[in-house]
Design an enzyme around this catalytic site. Structure first.
Site, PDB file in Angstrom:
ATOM      1  CG  HIS A   1     101.857 -34.441 -82.022  1.00 32.24           C
ATOM      2  ND1 HIS A   1     101.707 -35.274 -80.943  1.00 32.24           N
ATOM      3  CD2 HIS A   1     100.984 -34.864 -82.960  1.00 32.24           C
ATOM      4  CE1 HIS A   1     100.781 -36.175 -81.235  1.00 32.24           C
ATOM      5  NE2 HIS A   1     100.320 -35.944 -82.445  1.00 32.24           N
TER       6      HIS A   1
ATOM      7  NE  ARG B   1      97.411 -37.735 -76.518  1.00 31.60           N
ATOM      8  CZ  ARG B   1      97.194 -36.769 -77.392  1.00 31.60           C
ATOM      9  NH1 ARG B   1      96.273 -35.867 -77.157  1.00 31.60           N
ATOM     10  NH2 ARG B   1      97.892 -36.697 -78.495  1.00 31.60           N
TER      11      ARG B   1
END
Ligand SMILES: Cc1cc2nc3c(=O)[nH]c(=O)nc-3n(C[C@H](O)[C@H](O)[C@H](O)COP(=O)(O)OP(=O)(O)OC[C@H]3O[C@@H](n4cnc5c(N)ncnc54)[C@H](O)[C@@H]3O)c2cc1C
Length: 393
Positions: free
Chosen positions: A7, A27
């Site tokens: 990740h 994000r």
């Protein structure tokens, strides 16, 4: 076992919380990645296959948050492995943050009250664990090991393993997610294959009703002797602590068999793993059998070392880059490797791993036909595409 998903954004500081996930929503809600020069570097890392879907400039990327129909996505939202590799490259190039990550900045992008409203758990996590106020300063983040695509080989309809009476489903089982799991697909895997494993185990028990398996007393004795041997002490002067072997194992796998692999480094890892196996044989644990985490770690280490050896040996053999497996010395995908599985098994001496190649069962043509032809064309040779029926609608 070579397919390990990283990740892109885990916490990197302080050490006690290293690896804890920083959600993709940061994000998705406008957070951007910057290097130590303050540069929004993801624009440099858009692979050719994604160039038509991702914005190549900050203005368009920023417009996407309010107008997704007319703008391409920000490159911070590229697939996980692409973002993880980009961060890794920035850090290796000396443009990382003080603690070995990069900066994830939401504080300069949204008003404080909006950050607290949209990302309450992240605000709380960083405040509590790292004493960082994400409404005022950037987070330090870096890639973290997230999911293992490999696992126990099972029969897909019943989840039966090759050991009679042993069933495996979920992350411990292998094969469901190919070389790279898509987000959210673990939970659907658990629901579907959890049910199949339950039904498979019930059917097995029913079929065995009058012939319950016999377990040899000698096997039970050997297992229990091995489990308690660590309390007895190794050779004088060669006593090892399970925590230091574990830390060294983590560091070796992180540094030499991590996101981006090179043949020479993986070979070094295999040498280091042999040394660690030797040290693990001299582990000594103090204290009692009642709740003793050092003893539990000592028991787990044998399996951790075997799993690490599976990952390293398969990563060395697969001389291509595909999904969660990236070889810097073999950067492209190879059509021949697509047809091969690497199957790991404990060797006959029981102290190491053998890896053998096996033909991959091809995806059924009717299932292959469900994919968009233009997408498949990016991954298959023209000869392979000729065998795939076109999607009907
Ligand atoms: C931070 C994070 C976020 C994620 N988010 C998502 C998501 O949004 N969507 C998605 O689909 N997937 C997500 N995943 C992946 C998904 O959560 C996991 O793949 C899934 O939970 C695995 O479930 P499992 O039951 O197979 O294994 P686990 O949940 O790992 O369960 C295994 C259990 O076995 C126990 N155990 C281990 N060894 C022993 C032993 N010797 N004896 C007895 N018990 C033992 C463990 O303690 C554990 O409880 C995420 C993963 C992480 C790490």
């Amino acid at each position: 076992m070579e397919f390990v998903q990283f990740h892109p954004t885990g916490m990197v500081w302080p050490p006690s919380v290293k690896g804890i996930l920083v959600t993709e929503s940061v994000r998705g809600d406008g957070g951007v990645l910057r290097n130590s020069d303050g540069k929004r570097f993801m624009f440099e890392y858009i692979p050719d296959v994604f160039k038509d879907k991702y914005a190549d400039n900050e203005d368009e990327a920023d417009r996407w948050y309010t107008d997704q129909g007319n703008n391409r996505r920000p490159p911070e939202l590229l697939p996980r492995d692409e973002v993880a590799r980009a961060i890794n490259s920035e850090v290796k190039a000396g443009r990382g943050s003080p603690h070995g990550g990069v900066f994830l900045d939401v504080s300069s992008r949204l008003p404080a009250e909006e950050i607290i409203r949209r990302l309450p758990s992240m605000h709380h996590q960083f405040k509590e664990l790292a004493d960082v106020d994400i409404t005022k300063e950037p987070m330090e983040v870096g890639p973290t090991c997230h999911y293992v695509m490999g696992g126990v080989e099972v029969e897909p309809d019943t989840a039966a393993s090759s050991v009679a009476g042993l069933f495996a489903c979920g992350e411990v089982a292998g094969g469901m997610h190919g070389s790279n799991r898509l987000g959210g697909n673990s939970l659907s895997d658990l629901l579907v294959f959890g049910r199949r494993a339950g039904a498979g185990a019930c059917a097995y028990v029913d079929s065995q009703a009058d012939k319950a398996p016999v377990i040899a007393e000698s096997d039970v004795d050997a297992a229990s002797r091995r489990a308690v041997a660590v309390f007895e002490g190794g050779e004088a002067g060669a006593q090892e602590n399970p925590y230091s072997v574990h830390t060294q194992l983590q560091q070796t796998m992180n540094d030499l068999v991590g996101i981006i692999r090179r043949g020479g480094e993986v070979e070094q890892a295999l040498v280091a793993l042999e040394e660690l196996k030797g040290r693990a044989r001299n582990i000594v644990v103090e204290g009692h059998r009642q709740f003793n985490p050092g003893w539990h770690l000592a028991l787990d280490l044998r399996n951790m070392l075997l799993v690490s050896e599976c990952v390293a040996k398969a990563a060395l053999l697969r001389t291509e880059s595909r999904g969660g497996h990236t070889r810097e010395d073999h950067p492209g995908m190879d059509a021949d490797w697509r047809k091969q599985l690497l199957v790991c098994a404990v060797n006959t001496a029981g102290d190491g791993v053998d890896v053998n190649s096996k033909d991959q069962i091809p995806l059924r043509p009717d299932l292959m036909g469900l994919f968009e032809y233009s997408e498949l064309a990016k991954y298959f040779t023209p000869g392979e595409l000729a065998d795939i029926p076109a999607k009907e609608s």
